[in-house]
Design a protein around this motif. Structure first.
Motif, PDB file in Angstrom:
ATOM      1  N   UNK A 196       0.808  -1.219   0.000  1.00  0.00           N
ATOM      2  CA  UNK A 196       0.000   0.000   0.000  1.00  0.00           C
ATOM      3  C   UNK A 196       0.847   1.277   0.000  1.00  0.00           C
ATOM      4  N   UNK A 197       2.171   1.146  -0.128  1.00  0.00           N
ATOM      5  CA  UNK A 197       3.032   2.318  -0.273  1.00  0.00           C
ATOM      6  C   UNK A 197       2.916   2.846  -1.698  1.00  0.00           C
ATOM      7  N   UNK A 198       2.938   4.162  -1.820  1.00  0.00           N
ATOM      8  CA  UNK A 198       2.952   4.801  -3.137  1.00  0.00           C
ATOM      9  C   UNK A 198       4.379   5.033  -3.622  1.00  0.00           C
ATOM     10  N   UNK A 199       5.304   5.055  -2.664  1.00  0.00           N
ATOM     11  CA  UNK A 199       6.721   5.201  -2.978  1.00  0.00           C
ATOM     12  C   UNK A 199       7.515   4.226  -2.120  1.00  0.00           C
ATOM     13  N   UNK A 200       8.716   3.908  -2.568  1.00  0.00           N
ATOM     14  CA  UNK A 200       9.600   3.006  -1.842  1.00  0.00           C
ATOM     15  C   UNK A 200      10.640   3.813  -1.079  1.00  0.00           C
ATOM     16  N   UNK A 201      11.066   3.319   0.078  1.00  0.00           N
ATOM     17  CA  UNK A 201      12.132   3.962   0.840  1.00  0.00           C
ATOM     18  C   UNK A 201      13.477   3.435   0.346  1.00  0.00           C
ATOM     19  N   UNK A 202      14.297   4.359  -0.088  1.00  0.00           N
ATOM     20  CA  UNK A 202      15.627   4.019  -0.584  1.00  0.00           C
ATOM     21  C   UNK A 202      16.655   4.352   0.497  1.00  0.00           C
ATOM     22  N   UNK A 203      17.350   3.340   0.984  1.00  0.00           N
ATOM     23  CA  UNK A 203      18.363   3.537   2.031  1.00  0.00           C
ATOM     24  C   UNK A 203      19.668   3.979   1.374  1.00  0.00           C
ATOM     25  N   UNK A 204      20.202   5.110   1.843  1.00  0.00           N
ATOM     26  CA  UNK A 204      21.396   5.687   1.220  1.00  0.00           C
ATOM     27  C   UNK A 204      22.633   5.494   2.092  1.00  0.00           C
ATOM     28  N   UNK A 205      22.502   5.749   3.383  1.00  0.00           N
ATOM     29  CA  UNK A 205      23.656   5.615   4.276  1.00  0.00           C
ATOM     30  C   UNK A 205      23.239   4.884   5.556  1.00  0.00           C
ATOM     31  N   UNK A 206      24.138   4.056   6.050  1.00  0.00           N
ATOM     32  CA  UNK A 206      23.858   3.314   7.282  1.00  0.00           C
ATOM     33  C   UNK A 206      25.099   3.239   8.168  1.00  0.00           C
ATOM     34  N   UNK A 207      24.856   2.940   9.423  1.00  0.00           N
ATOM     35  CA  UNK A 207      25.922   2.614  10.359  1.00  0.00           C
ATOM     36  C   UNK A 207      25.521   1.320  11.068  1.00  0.00           C
ATOM     37  N   UNK A 208      26.473   0.442  11.268  1.00  0.00           N
ATOM     38  CA  UNK A 208      26.178  -0.794  11.990  1.00  0.00           C
ATOM     39  C   UNK A 208      27.065  -0.892  13.225  1.00  0.00           C
ATOM     40  N   UNK A 209      26.539  -1.594  14.214  1.00  0.00           N
ATOM     41  CA  UNK A 209      27.327  -1.864  15.409  1.00  0.00           C
ATOM     42  C   UNK A 209      27.007  -3.273  15.879  1.00  0.00           C
ATOM     43  N   UNK A 210      27.971  -3.888  16.539  1.00  0.00           N
ATOM     44  CA  UNK A 210      27.762  -5.219  17.098  1.00  0.00           C
ATOM     45  C   UNK A 210      28.727  -5.421  18.253  1.00  0.00           C
ATOM     46  N   UNK A 211      28.175  -5.727  19.420  1.00  0.00           N
ATOM     47  CA  UNK A 211      29.006  -5.989  20.595  1.00  0.00           C
ATOM     48  C   UNK A 211      28.215  -6.789  21.612  1.00  0.00           C
ATOM     49  N   UNK A 212      28.924  -7.660  22.319  1.00  0.00           N
ATOM     50  CA  UNK A 212      28.328  -8.478  23.383  1.00  0.00           C
ATOM     51  C   UNK A 212      27.099  -9.242  22.896  1.00  0.00           C
ATOM     52  N   UNK A 213      27.158  -9.752  21.670  1.00  0.00           N
ATOM     53  CA  UNK A 213      26.090 -10.596  21.150  1.00  0.00           C
ATOM     54  C   UNK A 213      24.873  -9.878  20.615  1.00  0.00           C
ATOM     55  N   UNK A 214      24.941  -8.548  20.506  1.00  0.00           N
ATOM     56  CA  UNK A 214      23.801  -7.787  19.980  1.00  0.00           C
ATOM     57  C   UNK A 214      24.307  -6.729  19.002  1.00  0.00           C
ATOM     58  N   UNK A 215      23.452  -6.356  18.061  1.00  0.00           N
ATOM     59  CA  UNK A 215      23.882  -5.369  17.082  1.00  0.00           C
ATOM     60  C   UNK A 215      22.722  -4.637  16.450  1.00  0.00           C
ATOM     61  N   UNK A 216      23.045  -3.520  15.791  1.00  0.00           N
ATOM     62  CA  UNK A 216      22.007  -2.717  15.155  1.00  0.00           C
ATOM     63  C   UNK A 216      22.430  -2.227  13.787  1.00  0.00           C
ATOM     64  N   UNK A 217      21.423  -1.949  12.973  1.00  0.00           N
ATOM     65  CA  UNK A 217      21.602  -1.432  11.618  1.00  0.00           C
ATOM     66  C   UNK A 217      20.895  -0.079  11.584  1.00  0.00           C
ATOM     67  N   UNK A 218      21.661   0.982  11.808  1.00  0.00           N
ATOM     68  CA  UNK A 218      21.113   2.323  11.921  1.00  0.00           C
ATOM     69  C   UNK A 218      21.083   2.984  10.546  1.00  0.00           C
ATOM     70  N   UNK A 219      19.884   3.362  10.119  1.00  0.00           N
ATOM     71  CA  UNK A 219      19.721   4.044   8.835  1.00  0.00           C
ATOM     72  C   UNK A 219      19.907   5.535   9.080  1.00  0.00           C
ATOM     73  N   UNK A 220      21.018   6.089   8.591  1.00  0.00           N
ATOM     74  CA  UNK A 220      21.348   7.496   8.858  1.00  0.00           C
ATOM     75  C   UNK A 220      20.870   8.417   7.749  1.00  0.00           C
ATOM     76  N   UNK A 221      20.601   7.857   6.580  1.00  0.00           N
ATOM     77  CA  UNK A 221      20.074   8.680   5.487  1.00  0.00           C
ATOM     78  C   UNK A 221      19.222   7.814   4.580  1.00  0.00           C
ATOM     79  N   UNK A 222      18.015   8.289   4.310  1.00  0.00           N
ATOM     80  CA  UNK A 222      17.094   7.560   3.431  1.00  0.00           C
ATOM     81  C   UNK A 222      16.170   8.570   2.766  1.00  0.00           C
ATOM     82  N   UNK A 223      15.625   8.181   1.620  1.00  0.00           N
ATOM     83  CA  UNK A 223      14.696   9.061   0.909  1.00  0.00           C
ATOM     84  C   UNK A 223      13.670   8.227   0.173  1.00  0.00           C
ATOM     85  N   UNK A 224      12.596   8.880  -0.232  1.00  0.00           N
ATOM     86  CA  UNK A 224      11.554   8.192  -1.005  1.00  0.00           C
ATOM     87  C   UNK A 224      11.929   8.178  -2.465  1.00  0.00           C
ATOM     88  N   UNK A 225      11.688   7.041  -3.097  1.00  0.00           N
ATOM     89  CA  UNK A 225      12.055   6.856  -4.503  1.00  0.00           C
ATOM     90  C   UNK A 225      10.767   6.654  -5.330  1.00  0.00           C
TER      91      UNK A 225
END
Length: 225
Positions: A196-225
């Motif tokens: 039901x989206x009219x546009x798609x989210x385009x991920x441009x820049x990310x940062x990842x981290x992982x420590x002590x068995x856990x991690x994240x994928x941080x989207x730092x820049x995104x735009x609609x395409x």
């Protein structure tokens, strides 16, 4: 019926909204609770600031309410957001993406009862493997935004939920009893596209981290395409 969809940015909340649309209901607004506490008992936090892009992609208004994320007290902020939705968009019900968490669902249902609103949870106790296949077959584009359990490691961050992903999760589930849909908090997700989206989210820049068995994928820049 005019429905307010609780929106976390992850697959469950958006798929639940999609199910309500399919059954003829109108998603009058999304409601996002933006917690300052990454350990919130109630609310998803990875990439929560990007729900604004998801709402824009869907062409649906968004109500945002901040919270300190203190256990139980954060429910007052949810009440405030729901009341705003009722006032501004004439909501008659709320839809949640709850699958197995009695803690979350019971509290949302109680608020809805107090506000004289219907509460819908179309994914409640669903078959998780079938649900993941539905996500893929119905055109959802979902990536892994966080991992919090063995054997999920940094190589899973940013992965798409697709058929190979589902097969890997089946194998892991048999060995480690990890919830296929991440319902035990084993992983978090982010939706880049939905039917039901009219546009798609385009991920441009990310940062990842992982420590002590856990991690994240941080989207730092995104735009609609």
């Amino acid at each position: 019926m005019r429905i307010g969809a609780l929106l976390s940015g992850g697959k469950d909340s958006l798929y639940a909204a999609w199910r309500m649309i399919q059954t003829g209901h109108e998603i009058a607004c999304f409601i996002t609770i933006q917690s300052r506490n990454p350990e919130s008992y109630m609310f998803h936090t990875p990439n929560i600031n990007l729900t604004r892009l998801q709402a824009e992609a869907a062409g649906i208004p968004l109500v945002v309410q901040e919270t300190d994320g203190q256990k139980e007290k954060e429910l007052d902020d949810l009440k405030t957001a729901i009341q705003q939705g009722v006032h501004e968009y004439g909501l008659e019900g709320i839809v949640t993406g709850a699958i197995q968490s009695v803690y979350q669902l019971s509290r949302i249902e109680r608020i809805c009862h107090q506000k004289n609103l219907w509460c819908f949870s179309p994914l409640w106790l669903c078959d998780q493997e079938s649900y993941l296949h539905s996500l893929v077959s119905e055109g959802f584009e979902v990536i892994i935004a966080g991992v919090f359990a063995e054997p999920l490691d940094e190589t899973w961050l940013g992965l798409k939920i697709d058929i190979p992903f589902i097969e890997r999760m089946k194998t892991i589930n048999k060995k480690y009893h990890v919830s296929p849909a991440g319902e035990g908090g084993e992983y978090e997700s982010f939706v880049c596209n939905a039917p039901f989206f009219k546009k798609k989210i385009n991920i441009i820049e990310t940062k990842t981290w992982f420590e002590h068995g856990a991690g994240g994928y941080l989207i730092t820049r995104a735009e609609l395409d």
